[in-house]
Design a protein around this motif. Structure first.
Motif, PDB file in Angstrom:
ATOM      1  N   ILE A  59      16.086 -41.108  12.746  1.00  0.00           N
ATOM      2  CA  ILE A  59      17.201 -41.897  13.282  1.00  0.00           C
ATOM      3  C   ILE A  59      18.529 -41.236  12.944  1.00  0.00           C
ATOM      4  N   TYR A  81      18.972 -38.547  15.543  1.00  0.00           N
ATOM      5  CA  TYR A  81      19.244 -39.119  16.867  1.00  0.00           C
ATOM      6  C   TYR A  81      20.654 -39.703  16.921  1.00  0.00           C
ATOM      7  N   ASP A  82      21.078 -40.351  15.838  1.00  0.00           N
ATOM      8  CA  ASP A  82      22.458 -40.860  15.772  1.00  0.00           C
ATOM      9  C   ASP A  82      23.461 -39.729  15.943  1.00  0.00           C
ATOM     10  N   ARG A 116      14.943 -42.699  19.478  1.00  0.00           N
ATOM     11  CA  ARG A 116      15.476 -43.551  18.401  1.00  0.00           C
ATOM     12  C   ARG A 116      14.870 -44.948  18.500  1.00  0.00           C
TER      13      ARG A 116
END
Length: 204
Positions: free
Chosen positions: A123, A126-127, A143
């Motif tokens: 995550i 992906y962020d 995500r």
């Protein structure tokens, strides 16, 4: 090599591969042209799903010269496709050291973390990718899957639904939404999403 590149441009991949292999057999190991041909040949190997051949062609070269972004990108791709996740992470980290804003590289690093079930780390990457490109459907969908794996179902649905607004034909997003819907007891919705995923070409 000109013949090989022309064959590749014409979509005659197997003939191009043979031509490149014959050319490489004639070049000394440290020839600078050899590296260029290796990159081109590795791309053809990847295009024809010969991931092990691409990996073994590039691995030693990349460890000798870890500054060529294109070569590292091809190595990371064949490493991911062949399940060599640690090697993929190594090459992706080298790419990010060269170009920290390479969104595809950042997403692939997230994929590697997710593959290893390191969902919080996935995550994080992906962020990072979505800060650069908020409309990146692949990152949103992945995500969402990572959040699903952590039991964060509402947040997972939000990400997957947003991914589908940007890429409504994404079979894997429908498959991921089906997983979430099954988890929260919406079985009819889940079955509908799974059927849509299959219709769009999803395979297990």
């Amino acid at each position: 090599a000109t013949k090989a590149s022309l064959l590749a441009e014409a979509g005659l991949y197997e003939q191009a591969i043979t031509a490149y292999e014959k050319t490489l057999a004639l070049l000394p190991p440290n020839d600078t042209i050899r590296k260029i041909h290796c990159i081109d040949l590795s791309a053809l190997y990847i295009s024809t799903s010969r991931f092990d051949d691409a990996y073994f062609l590039l691995n030693d070269l990349c460890h000798k010269d870890s500054t060529d972004e294109k070569m590292l990108t091809n190595l990371s791709a064949c490493a991911i496709y062949s399940g060599r996740i640690d090697q993929a992470e190594w090459s992706l980290s080298k790419i990010m050291a060269i170009n920290k804003n390479n969104v595809d590289c950042i997403i692939n690093m997230g994929f590697c973390k997710e593959y290893k079930q390191e969902y919080d780390s996935a995550i994080y990457y992906y962020d990072q990718a979505l800060r650069t490109n908020p409309n990146e459907a692949y990152a949103l969908n992945n995500r969402g899957h990572a959040k699903y794996a952590l039991g964060e179902y509402d947040a997972a649905l939000a990400d997957i639904n947003l991914a589908l607004t940007f890429d409504p034909s994404n079979a894997y997003a429908y498959r991921n939404r089906a997983l979430v819907n099954f988890a929260i007891g919406l079985d009819d919705n889940a079955c509908s999403d799974l059927q849509t995923a299959l219709d769009l070409g999803y395979t297990t």
